[in-house]
Enzyme design. Structure first.
Site, PDB file in Angstrom:
ATOM      1  N   GLU A 106      38.350  57.495  48.067  1.00  0.00           N
ATOM      2  CA  GLU A 106      38.188  58.019  49.097  1.00  0.00           C
ATOM      3  C   GLU A 106      38.922  57.239  50.337  1.00  0.00           C
ATOM      4  OE1 GLU A 106      34.835  59.822  52.253  1.00  0.00           O
ATOM      5  OE2 GLU A 106      34.591  59.932  50.109  1.00  0.00           O
ATOM      6  N   ASP A 107      38.468  55.732  50.302  1.00  0.00           N
ATOM      7  CA  ASP A 107      38.560  55.004  51.230  1.00  0.00           C
ATOM      8  C   ASP A 107      39.831  53.937  51.243  1.00  0.00           C
ATOM      9  OD1 ASP A 107      36.760  56.369  52.957  1.00  0.00           O
ATOM     10  OD2 ASP A 107      35.135  55.050  52.280  1.00  0.00           O
TER      11      ASP A 107
END
Length: 739
Positions: A106-107
């Protein structure tokens, strides 16, 4: 990498925080050295798995290099803390690796394929299941949140460890929420209280659930929490001696009977007090009068011995005993609960359970990993969790979108339960307030869909009857039966609501396809073409142009009024859509093809409430996108000028023998006399009409106007009813509404 290792604080100097009480509200959150975490893992994992875990830490630390949290600390602190929470549950090493990597997809630039390549597919699936749908554009934050939660919950149905990682992630985020903006704190806290704490409760992970609730309460309603906390401190200060007295009395009673057991008094959690005050509308003094004591013993039969002992020690309160050992809660929780009248007349609650039940109460489904269970309690919890996950799949298939799915899940996450029996003795646990229909769908979706009647304890009851614990429920089914939209007004379980909505949506789609076929066939008839004899290549080309997957989808679109049958027919018959609609209309005027309304078309043909058309009336119809066809009386003023609505107008007429009953309204003016309404209603029923609704209003002191909504088969049937009513001496005037 060494700089990251050096900045992590040793847990020996900074103890972990479990902010359940007031004293821990503002304490710093623990930071763990990876070396200490690995040392802890070595107490229950083999060395090669601990080495793989450390390799995952290095991978995650490199991926998050240069990233920091809102508090300013290196981002790697967070996944290490999440892994520590799961390590305390003794989760397997793949779950712990996924916890370390849960934010890399996600990051960071790392994708799922890279995680699978470096580790394996199982770990990659776990990480992906926790990741949000950040790469998709959504119209609102609520829709994005619902879609991400739906993705996570569906991943959870494949592997329960997904939700355990997410709960640990949310727990650490809540512990460090103080660095966020107040608005973000409230939003995240609300989501925690609405979704994540109930999920922890549903899976029986009480320790996590309590901390999530307390932290959510602290950040969402800080002042309310402060007021309750201050009041509780004053109350507890006065009654410390009473708690000590009860503990001593319980221990002495156990010792006299030579029963080995642990006695523990506990204070109520602040959020639990607040929730009970709000839900039961009780004052603070009524809620905190119940002090809880837990007695933990070795065996189940000892639990019942202790129950008799405490009932002999203090007088039990009638109706306040619950046997969750014989009938466990939906999350697998087992215990005996009884409320007694203690010293000074204060109510005290005693919970009696075995050590296995206590571990189950704290860890829930996580106990499956924590104790490598061959134990019956954890096996039951795993089975119950699997049943709930299967219900999630049913709700997902029936829901129209992610927001609707999340609504169903929220309904299902607050199960203040009732326990009812099938005729064969099987126990079903349902949400309090559940009805016969909820029970039918809890057995199976097909049982709910074909339910027509029911018996409770061998007595016939209505389908909307609320169930009570201990009842035996028998469902009566009929092969041709189908769900009723009115059921949505009283069902309370998410599975029932989702199944009914899903069935009705599919039913409407099927009815739309049937109507669309009739409309398209009628229009193709003007070109001398039959639907079944159309060139398949031409049909396929038009479907692609119209962005429709199948011919049934196209027919459904026509039936719902989203696409005009006349245009579709011209294109399929070989015409050009750019030809003028005036020519098409002229063709229709010369060769009118009216759609016959039978009354059995279902939800895609509706009858306007403004004029209430019935068979025998001259009718006209308009397309309403998404709804289908709306039939009006030709003289209805809401039709407006049909000349301005040529693209929406549809020529309709009644079929030779319409089927069913149709609602219409009549106004009956009667003289004021006792029993007049009963006389009029009896005359209507006498001629085979059912009264759906009646409204009365007094015109003057001498007369009353009664407005009836009745079901009739057509104008002839209505005329017979009106003639019969005119024969009643009390009736002064009768008219149809609208005239």
């Amino acid at each position: 990498m060494q700089s990251i290792l050096a900045t992590l604080v040793d847990p020996a100097t900074t103890p972990p925080v479990h902010p359940v009480g007031a004293e821990s509200d503002r304490m710093p959150v623990a930071r763990y050295l990876i070396s200490d975490l690995c040392a802890y893992l070595e107490t229950y994992l083999p060395p090669e798995q601990v080495s793989e875990f450390y390799r995952a830490y290095l991978f995650g630390a490199e991926a998050h290099e240069g990233q920091s949290r809102k508090s300013g600390e290196p981002y790697i602190y967070h996944p290490v803390a999440v892994a520590r929470i799961l390590a305390e549950m003794h989760m397997d090493y793949k779950c712990l690796i996924a916890a370390l990597l849960h934010d890399v997809i996600e990051d960071t630039p790392v994708d799922k394929e890279q995680v699978a390549e470096v580790f394996d597919e199982e770990i990659a699936d776990l990480v992906d299941g926790v990741s949000k749908l950040s790469q998709i554009e959504f119209e609102s934050r609520a829709e994005a949140q619902a879609a991400s939660l739906q993705k996570m919950l569906l991943a959870m149905t494949r592997d329960i460890r997904v939700i355990l990682i997410k709960l640990a992630d949310r727990l650490h985020n809540m512990r460090t929420l103080g660095s966020m903006h107040p608005d973000a704190c409230r939003r995240i806290s609300r989501e925690t209280l609405d979704i994540f704490a109930p999920i922890a409760n549903r899976l029986g992970i009480n320790r996590v659930r309590v901390e999530l609730e307390e932290l959510g309460f602290l950040h969402h309603w800080p002042w309310r929490r402060h007021v309750i906390q201050r009041a509780l401190q004053k109350t507890c200060g006065v009654r410390v001696e009473m708690v000590s007295t009860v503990e001593t009395a319980l221990k002495q009673a156990l010792h006299q009977e030579e029963i080995h057991g642990e006695v523990e008094g506990r204070r109520k959690h602040l959020y639990g007090i607040y929730r009970k005050m709000r839900e039961k509308r009780r004052a603070f003094s009524e809620v905190v009068d119940v002090f809880a004591f837990r007695v933990t013993v070795d065996r189940i039969d000892t639990c019942y011995r202790v129950l008799g002992l405490v009932h002999n020690l203090y007088k039990p309160v009638p109706g306040r005993f619950k046997d969750y050992i014989a009938i466990p809660k939906a999350n697998g929780y087992q215990s005996l609960h009884t409320v007694l009248i203690g010293p000074q007349g204060i109510h005290i609650e005693i919970q009696i359970r075995t050590e296995d039940m206590q571990r189950m109460a704290e860890s829930g489904i996580a106990a499956h990993w924590l104790y490598k269970s061959g134990e019956q309690s954890t096996a039951n919890a795993t089975t119950l969790a699997s049943e709930w996950l299967q219900n999630l799949l049913v709700m997902q298939r029936a829901a129209g979108n992610s927001v609707e799915f999340l609504d169903h899940v929220k309904i299902d996450l607050f199960p203040d339960e009732v326990y009812v029996f099938t005729p064969k003795g099987r126990i079903l646990t349902l949400k309090r307030g559940a009805t016969v229909i909820d029970f039918a769908y809890a057995i199976h979706s097909d049982v709910g869909n074909t339910c027509v009647a029911a018996r409770i304890d061998r007595r016939m009851v209505s389908l909307s009857t609320n169930l009570r614990s201990g009842q035996t429920v028998e469902i009566i089914n009929a092969p041709g039966a189908k769900p009723n939209a009115a059921w949505l007004n009283f069902v309370v379980t998410g599975k029932a609501r989702a199944s009914i909505r899903g069935y009705l949506k599919n039913l409407k789609q099927r009815e739309a396809q049937v109507l669309g076929r009739r409309l398209l066939s009628a229009e193709l008839g003007t070109f001398g073409v039959d639907l079944d004899s159309l060139d398949p290549i031409r049909v396929a080309a038009y479907l692609e142009e119209a962005n429709q997957r199948t011919l049934d989808d196209l027919l459904g679109d026509i039936g719902l009024g989203n696409r005009l049958a006349a245009f579709v027919a011209r294109r399929l018959a070989g015409g050009d859509e750019d030809e003028t609609t005036q020519a098409m209309q002229a063709d229709k005027d010369l060769h009118p093809h009216r759609l016959a309304i039978r009354g059995t078309e279902g939800m895609v043909v509706s009858f306007a409430r403004c004029c209430r058309p019935i068979p025998g009336d001259t009718i006209a119809a308009l397309f309403s996108p998404g709804r289908g066809i709306v039939v009006h009386r030709s003289e209805c003023r809401n039709l407006g000028s049909l000349e301005t609505k040529r693209d929406k107008r549809l020529d309709v007429e009644w079929a030779n023998e319409p089927d069913g009953e149709f609602p219409t309204e009549i106004r009956v003016e009667i003289g004021n006399r006792r029993g007049a309404l009963a006389v009029v209603a009896g005359a209507i029923a006498e001629l085979g009409s059912n009264i759906e609704n009646v409204h009365s209003r007094e015109k003057d002191g001498m007369t009353t106007a009664l407005e009836f909504l009745i079901l009739v088969k057509g104008r002839a049937h209505l005329a017979r009813i009106m003639r019969r009513l005119r024969q009643i001496p009390l009736v002064l005037r009768i008219t149809r509404i609208p005239r």
